[in-house]
Write a protein that holds these residues in place. Structure first.
Motif, mmCIF file in Angstrom:
data_model
loop_
_atom_site.group_PDB
_atom_site.id
_atom_site.type_symbol
_atom_site.label_atom_id
_atom_site.label_comp_id
_atom_site.label_asym_id
_atom_site.label_seq_id
_atom_site.Cartn_x
_atom_site.Cartn_y
_atom_site.Cartn_z
ATOM 1 N N PRO A 47 -33.711 -2.922 10.662
ATOM 2 C CA PRO A 47 -33.748 -3.550 9.328
ATOM 3 C C PRO A 47 -34.942 -3.113 8.497
ATOM 4 C CG PRO A 47 -33.212 -5.178 11.007
ATOM 5 C CD PRO A 47 -33.574 -3.911 11.740
ATOM 6 N N ALA A 48 -36.044 -2.773 9.159
ATOM 7 C CA ALA A 48 -37.244 -2.355 8.428
ATOM 8 C C ALA A 48 -37.050 -1.015 7.722
ATOM 9 C CB ALA A 48 -38.436 -2.268 9.388
ATOM 10 N N GLY A 49 -36.056 -0.238 8.170
ATOM 11 C CA GLY A 49 -35.826 1.064 7.546
ATOM 12 C C GLY A 49 -34.774 1.044 6.467
ATOM 13 N N GLY A 50 -34.314 -0.154 6.098
ATOM 14 C CA GLY A 50 -33.237 -0.267 5.128
ATOM 15 C C GLY A 50 -33.571 0.278 3.761
ATOM 16 N N GLU A 51 -34.794 0.045 3.289
ATOM 17 C CA GLU A 51 -35.179 0.511 1.952
ATOM 18 C C GLU A 51 -35.200 2.029 1.896
ATOM 19 O OE1 GLU A 51 -38.837 0.023 -1.295
ATOM 20 O OE2 GLU A 51 -38.830 -1.169 0.555
ATOM 21 N N ALA A 52 -35.756 2.654 2.945
ATOM 22 C CA ALA A 52 -35.809 4.122 2.970
ATOM 23 C C ALA A 52 -34.411 4.715 3.035
ATOM 24 C CB ALA A 52 -36.635 4.587 4.178
ATOM 25 N N LEU A 53 -33.541 4.091 3.813
ATOM 26 C CA LEU A 53 -32.164 4.566 3.911
ATOM 27 C C LEU A 53 -31.460 4.479 2.565
ATOM 28 C CD1 LEU A 53 -29.596 5.383 5.512
ATOM 29 C CD2 LEU A 53 -29.254 2.956 5.986
ATOM 30 N N THR A 54 -31.623 3.358 1.884
ATOM 31 C CA THR A 54 -30.986 3.168 0.586
ATOM 32 C C THR A 54 -31.480 4.191 -0.425
ATOM 33 O OG1 THR A 54 -30.744 0.809 1.015
ATOM 34 C CG2 THR A 54 -30.595 1.521 -1.275
ATOM 35 N N LYS A 55 -32.786 4.425 -0.465
ATOM 36 C CA LYS A 55 -33.342 5.422 -1.385
ATOM 37 C C LYS A 55 -32.790 6.809 -1.094
ATOM 38 C CE LYS A 55 -37.731 3.132 -2.504
ATOM 39 N NZ LYS A 55 -39.224 3.180 -2.367
ATOM 40 N N ALA A 56 -32.690 7.161 0.193
ATOM 41 C CA ALA A 56 -32.172 8.483 0.561
ATOM 42 C C ALA A 56 -30.706 8.630 0.143
ATOM 43 C CB ALA A 56 -32.315 8.690 2.064
ATOM 44 N N LEU A 57 -29.943 7.578 0.296
ATOM 45 C CA LEU A 57 -28.533 7.626 -0.103
ATOM 46 C C LEU A 57 -28.384 7.817 -1.606
ATOM 47 C CD1 LEU A 57 -26.992 4.828 2.154
ATOM 48 C CD2 LEU A 57 -26.198 7.196 2.025
ATOM 49 N N LEU A 58 -29.131 7.055 -2.379
ATOM 50 C CA LEU A 58 -29.016 7.138 -3.834
ATOM 51 C C LEU A 58 -29.539 8.470 -4.363
ATOM 52 C CD1 LEU A 58 -30.050 3.513 -4.857
ATOM 53 C CD2 LEU A 58 -27.746 4.472 -4.636
ATOM 54 N N ALA A 59 -30.550 9.013 -3.689
ATOM 55 C CA ALA A 59 -31.121 10.295 -4.125
ATOM 56 C C ALA A 59 -30.251 11.481 -3.731
ATOM 57 C CB ALA A 59 -32.521 10.463 -3.529
ATOM 58 N N SER A 60 -29.317 11.268 -2.802
ATOM 59 C CA SER A 60 -28.512 12.378 -2.284
ATOM 60 C C SER A 60 -27.491 12.903 -3.292
ATOM 61 C CB SER A 60 -27.775 11.936 -1.023
ATOM 62 O OG SER A 60 -26.746 11.004 -1.337
ATOM 63 N N GLY A 61 -27.135 12.085 -4.268
ATOM 64 C CA GLY A 61 -26.098 12.483 -5.216
ATOM 65 C C GLY A 61 -24.705 12.442 -4.630
ATOM 66 N N ALA A 62 -24.544 11.766 -3.492
ATOM 67 C CA ALA A 62 -23.248 11.722 -2.812
ATOM 68 C C ALA A 62 -22.243 10.886 -3.597
ATOM 69 C CB ALA A 62 -23.414 11.152 -1.412
ATOM 70 N N GLU A 63 -20.984 11.278 -3.493
ATOM 71 C CA GLU A 63 -19.890 10.510 -4.102
ATOM 72 C C GLU A 63 -19.408 9.394 -3.182
ATOM 73 O OE1 GLU A 63 -16.891 13.297 -6.093
ATOM 74 O OE2 GLU A 63 -17.996 14.621 -4.724
ATOM 75 N N ALA A 64 -19.690 9.536 -1.887
ATOM 76 C CA ALA A 64 -19.267 8.543 -0.901
ATOM 77 C C ALA A 64 -20.175 8.673 0.310
ATOM 78 C CB ALA A 64 -17.812 8.752 -0.502
ATOM 79 N N ALA A 65 -20.153 7.670 1.163
ATOM 80 C CA ALA A 65 -20.969 7.686 2.379
ATOM 81 C C ALA A 65 -20.102 7.269 3.556
ATOM 82 C CB ALA A 65 -22.157 6.741 2.242
ATOM 83 N N ILE A 66 -20.276 7.963 4.682
ATOM 84 C CA ILE A 66 -19.538 7.621 5.896
ATOM 85 C C ILE A 66 -20.513 7.528 7.064
ATOM 86 C CG2 ILE A 66 -17.513 8.867 5.036
ATOM 87 C CD1 ILE A 66 -18.111 10.901 7.384
ATOM 88 N N GLY A 67 -19.998 7.057 8.181
ATOM 89 C CA GLY A 67 -20.817 6.955 9.390
ATOM 90 C C GLY A 67 -21.132 5.504 9.670
ATOM 91 N N PHE A 68 -22.425 5.163 9.595
ATOM 92 C CA PHE A 68 -22.890 3.783 9.752
ATOM 93 C C PHE A 68 -22.514 3.216 11.127
ATOM 94 C CE2 PHE A 68 -22.207 4.288 5.126
ATOM 95 C CZ PHE A 68 -23.480 3.977 4.665
ATOM 96 N N LEU A 69 -23.334 3.542 12.112
ATOM 97 C CA LEU A 69 -23.124 2.977 13.437
ATOM 98 C C LEU A 69 -23.545 1.520 13.502
ATOM 99 C CD1 LEU A 69 -24.253 5.651 16.068
ATOM 100 C CD2 LEU A 69 -21.964 4.759 15.706
#
Length: 362
Positions: A68-90
């Motif tokens: 949970p402590a890494g949630g902010e970094a993950l969110t920033k990386a996702l938004l910065a990626s320019g992706a149209e969609a996201a998959i995975g999420f174990l």
């Protein structure tokens, strides 16, 4: 094997299941790159990346640390990626952190693993574009209940659990589902798990008159119960949940044990050509490899649909079913799989086989 031949095998597989893809999609692949889940993360990454470039799609790896402590970094990386969609999420923690921001940005997310009913309920309330290829937590109990009604109605039934939260909740859900249609077990019990023998449990089952037993326990405990029933000459049919789809530990599983589980997609006709191409490329189509592959192809087809009717990518995901290596995939109004992936399987000579196909459901 030359890449061109691998590609031709893949294209051949698509020809069997539906039209070729016209547009690629930029996909963030959220998966662990280190730590205890790194091997599973590699499966997701390999499946998503396999031949993505040849179809015009782009895969952007995003590390998932399931903390949970890494949630902010993950969110920033996702938004910065320019992706149209996201998959995975174990991990549930990753989704809980990222979904609000992904929803605000209009980026749909597809998990291959997380089954939390509470998370999906929150997503629906808040209108987050969250979908999953993993079945819901309720789907397993519903499939088990349906199988008992279809195959064991009128049989002396026992329901047993091992006292763990998952086992207790699963058995209770099955019990409630059966009660709604007037089926009452002749015996219920909670046994102590991880024991070398379960002779006393087997004898209690025999005394109750139960001949058909559903257990919420794990594979090793179920194997011990089956072994001891055979040794005590107690004729019971054992049926377990998805936890039986695991490796043998101390005691091998007896032939004939039933399980409500998800068949290995690599053995299906839909995945045959792709699985062959993957193996030729030194990728074993195990675990999350084919589900991740299916998630990317699902998004590609949904993007084609969105381009045709002017809808968003998230909305187009609900307009399936779309053909994939997992079979046709569509989502219902609750963003769950429209068709359950669970099947009644029977353990036979080292692997689970379709119980209906063998005529062995009792």
């Amino acid at each position: 094997m030359p890449k061109s031949l691998v590609t031709s095998l893949f294209v051949a597989a698509l020809a069997l299941t539906g039209p070729a893809f016209a547009a690629g999609v930029k996909v963030a692949v959220v998966a662990p790159e280190e730590g205890a889940f790194a091997s599973l993360g590699r499966q997701i990454s390999a499946g998503a990346a396999f031949q993505a470039g040849d179809r015009g799609s782009q895969v952007i790896p995003i590390n998932e640390n399931c903390d949970p402590a890494g949630g902010e970094a993950l969110t920033k990386a996702l938004l910065a990626s320019g992706a149209e969609a996201a998959i995975g999420f174990l991990c549930t923690e990753s989704l809980e952190a990222a979904l609000p921001a992904l929803a605000e940005a209009g980026i749909p997310a597809i998990t291959v693993s997380v089954r939390s009913d509470i998370l999906m309920e929150d997503a629906l309330k808040k209108e987050w574009p969250f979908y999953r290829l993993a079945p819901s937590g309720k789907a397993e109990a519903a499939a088990i209940t349906d199988a008992i009604v279809a195959n064991w109605k009128g049989r002396p039934l026992a329901l047993i659990d091992d006292g763990t939260i998952h086992s207790r909740e699963l058995v209770e859900s099955v019990r409630n589902g059966l009660a709604e249609i007037g089926i009452t077990p002749v015996f219920t019990d909670t046994y102590r798990p991880s024991q070398e023998q379960q002779v006393s449990l087997v004898r209690r089952l025999a005394k109750s008159g139960a001949t058909h037993v559903f257990t919420g326990g794990d594979r090793n405990d179920t194997a011990v119960i089956a072994r001891d029933a055979k040794a005590e000459n107690v004729p019971i049919t054992l049926f377990g949940g998805d936890t039986l789809n695991a490796a043998d530990l101390d005691v091998p599983l007896e032939n004939g044990v039933l399980a409500m589980t998800i068949p290995d997609p690599a053995r299906s006709s839909e995945a045959a050509a792709v699985a062959k191409a993957m193996r030729a490329a030194k990728i074993e189509p195990e675990g999350y490899v084919l589900p991740a592959f299916a998630a990317v192809s699902l998004l590609e087809q949904a993007k084609d649909q969105a381009a045709k009717d002017g809808s968003s990518l998230a909305d187009a995901l609900t307009k399936g079913p779309y053909p994939t290596v997992l079979g046709p995939i569509g989502f219902n109004s609750a963003h769950e799989l429209a068709q359950t992936p669970y099947r009644l399987m029977r353990w036979q000579d080292g692997r689970f086989v379709d119980a209906a196909a063998t005529g062995s459901t009792e």
